[in-house]
Scaffold this motif. Structure first.
Motif, PDB file in Angstrom:
ATOM      1  N   GLY A  84      49.337  45.115  30.830  1.00 48.22           N
ATOM      2  CA  GLY A  84      48.567  43.952  32.015  1.00 48.22           C
ATOM      3  C   GLY A  84      47.682  43.301  31.556  1.00 48.22           C
ATOM      4  N   TYR A  85      46.568  42.605  32.550  1.00 51.87           N
ATOM      5  CA  TYR A  85      45.802  41.842  32.215  1.00 51.87           C
ATOM      6  C   TYR A  85      44.731  41.938  31.471  1.00 51.87           C
ATOM      7  N   SER A  86      44.428  41.280  30.664  1.00 46.28           N
ATOM      8  CA  SER A  86      42.841  41.209  29.808  1.00 46.28           C
ATOM      9  C   SER A  86      42.390  39.771  29.716  1.00 46.28           C
ATOM     10  N   ASN A  87      40.785  40.006  29.441  1.00 47.42           N
ATOM     11  CA  ASN A  87      39.555  38.833  29.428  1.00 47.42           C
ATOM     12  C   ASN A  87      40.475  37.757  27.906  1.00 47.42           C
ATOM     13  N   LEU A 123      33.447  36.778  31.878  1.00 47.50           N
ATOM     14  CA  LEU A 123      34.084  38.573  32.784  1.00 47.50           C
ATOM     15  C   LEU A 123      32.589  38.348  33.592  1.00 47.50           C
ATOM     16  N   ALA A 124      31.317  37.292  32.591  1.00 49.52           N
ATOM     17  CA  ALA A 124      29.990  37.251  33.313  1.00 49.52           C
ATOM     18  C   ALA A 124      30.083  36.630  34.665  1.00 49.52           C
ATOM     19  N   GLU A 125      30.646  35.156  33.904  1.00 52.42           N
ATOM     20  CA  GLU A 125      30.357  34.155  34.859  1.00 52.42           C
ATOM     21  C   GLU A 125      31.682  33.796  35.696  1.00 52.42           C
ATOM     22  N   GLY A 126      32.538  34.906  35.381  1.00 50.74           N
ATOM     23  CA  GLY A 126      33.725  34.380  36.233  1.00 50.74           C
ATOM     24  C   GLY A 126      34.422  33.030  36.196  1.00 50.74           C
ATOM     25  N   THR A 127      34.681  32.637  34.374  1.00 45.18           N
ATOM     26  CA  THR A 127      34.770  31.337  34.880  1.00 45.18           C
ATOM     27  C   THR A 127      35.913  31.018  33.320  1.00 45.18           C
TER      28      THR A 127
END
Ligand SMILES: *Cc1c(COP(=O)(O)O)cnc(C)c1O
Length: 422
Positions: free
Chosen positions: A81-84, A89-93
């Motif tokens: 799948g997708y990943s970070n 993830l904290a900032e959404g950037t």
């Protein structure tokens, strides 16, 4: 089509020799005489699993480290799948991919910072390009090594645009050989672990601590290419990453798929002030690793942090296996094969670490020698390679021997089944 053509050619040659089948059988023969197998192989690609019965644990020709089952689970989760990978993830950037594995690596090695690249050759290239381009790198003549597969340290260094300053002799180099060459042009002192050979007798080289002291006194960073990257301290003659960092080197680099037992990658650990320019260098983009590598690497490193690596990471488990454990498995397999008409014998022997690690260090093992009828060892060994999966064995004293150290215990049954279909 090629497969059919090849099979037809083979048949034509057989007919010309007077060994052809009756006309009505020709088509069936074309298909049977290998076209089916060749077609299957064509559809599957060329990379296949093999059973490594050579006893060489880190076998570069056979893909180096088998991956730990826990790391495969992580790989599946990330790969499907997708990943970070580059997402905060904290900032959404947008985030940075080069942060992955860093905290595990600093925990394990004691280094301030770490970064992962495609392999250790790339690690060396990146370090030299970013930190020594257009300047001089001092290296002992005893460490200008060829690692294998034609990889020569001096050639990689030249690609980086750094100039080599060779000091000392093949067998003896002293600290003042390094310090005497230092000038404004000096960028680094480079140590290379002479991983695949050992010079014995009248030899001398400064300890890492001595070199670090000299480097600090002259303001020259010390880079240590230790090759194998042993994260546990115990393997004879192999420098551990931790010991290197503890000795005070500024950067250490090593492979991820040798003693560490992880995916192909190169790991650079050391002082933050030197790791940051590597991360920011344009070449970093060309040598970066993908999410699959990070997934396997982080899961493998986590086993070390948890103190479980010697039993859960296959390379470590193989290195820790005792001759008695291997003998038990060899006896069980030998019994099955004897019942199937093989002549078998157990003999003591030695396994190799491989991968340019611990040259001269043989691990005591028990070998299973196998033969059938009057077939030569060379013919049996070649036949083993035609099986599916192929078995790669070795010939010792004109006998085919299997070293179960490098066969995963769960593969013993596959091995027995393959050899029972004689
Ligand atoms: C194996 C090795 C390398 C090459 O590492 P890769 O990860 O295969 O690129 C470089 N230097 C030393 C000392 C090695 O042992």
């Amino acid at each position: 089509m090629n497969a059919l053509r090849t099979a037809a050619d083979r048949l034509r040659a057989a007919i010309a020799n007077g060994q052809g089948p009756a006309d009505s059988d020709a088509a069936a023969t074309i298909i049977e005489s290998g076209a089916q197998a060749a077609l299957a192989a064509g559809a599957r690609g060329s990379l296949r699993p093999v059973l490594n019965a050579t006893g060489v644990v880190i076998h570069t020709n056979l893909g180096r480290a088998p991956i730990a089952p826990v790391a495969l689970e992580r790989l599946a989760a990330i790969a499907a799948g997708y990943s970070n990978l580059e997402y905060d993830l904290a900032e959404g950037t947008r985030g940075s991919r080069t942060v992955h594995a860093e905290s595990l690596l600093t925990t394990l090695t004691g280094a301030e910072a770490a970064v992962v690249v495609n392999n250790n050759a790339a690690a060396l290239l990146l370090i030299l390009t970013a930190l020594a381009n257009g300047r001089e790198v001092v290296i002992s003549r005893g460490e200008l090594v060829e690692i294998g597969g034609g990889f020569r340290v001096p050639d990689v260094m030249r690609q980086s645009g750094a100039t080599l300053r060779e000091v000392g002799t093949t067998n003896r180099t002293r600290t003042n050989d390094y310090t005497a060459t230092v000038s404004k042009a000096t960028a680094l002192f480079l140590r290379v672990h002479p991983s695949n050979f050992r010079i014995e007798g009248f030899t001398e080289r400064p300890s890492l601590a001595e070199l670090v002291t000299a480097g600090r006194a002259m303001g020259v960073p010390v880079v240590d290419n230790i090759g194998s990257g042993c994260l546990l301290d115990e393997l004879a003659g192999e420098p551990s990453v931790h010991a290197s960092i503890a000795a005070g080197v500024d950067l250490v680099c090593f492979s991820g798929d040798k003693l560490l037992g992880g995916p192909q990658c190169g790991i650079i650990a050391g002082r933050k002030a030197l790791v940051e320019p590597l991360r920011a260098h344009p070449l970093m983009r060309a040598v970066r690793v993908d999410k699959l590598t990070f997934a396997i690497l982080e899961a493998t490193l986590a086993e070390y942090v948890a103190g479980r690596a010697s039993s859960t990471v296959p390379v470590q488990r193989m290195l820790h296996a005792t001759a008695a454990e291997i003998e038990t498995r060899a006896m069980a397999l030998g019994g099955q094969l004897a019942a199937r008409g093989w002549q078998i014998a157990l003999m003591s022997g030695s396994s190799a670490v491989g991968g340019g690690s611990a040259p001269g260090l043989g691990l005591p093992t028990v070998l299973l020698s196998i033969s059938r009828g009057a077939e030569s060892a060379a013919a049996t060994e070649a036949w083993l390679r035609t099986l599916d999966p192929p078995i790669v064995a070795r010939i010792e004293d004109d006998r085919v021997v299997l070293d179960l150290r490098t066969v995963l215990p769960e593969q013993d049954k596959t091995l027995a089944d393959l050899l029972s279909r004689t």
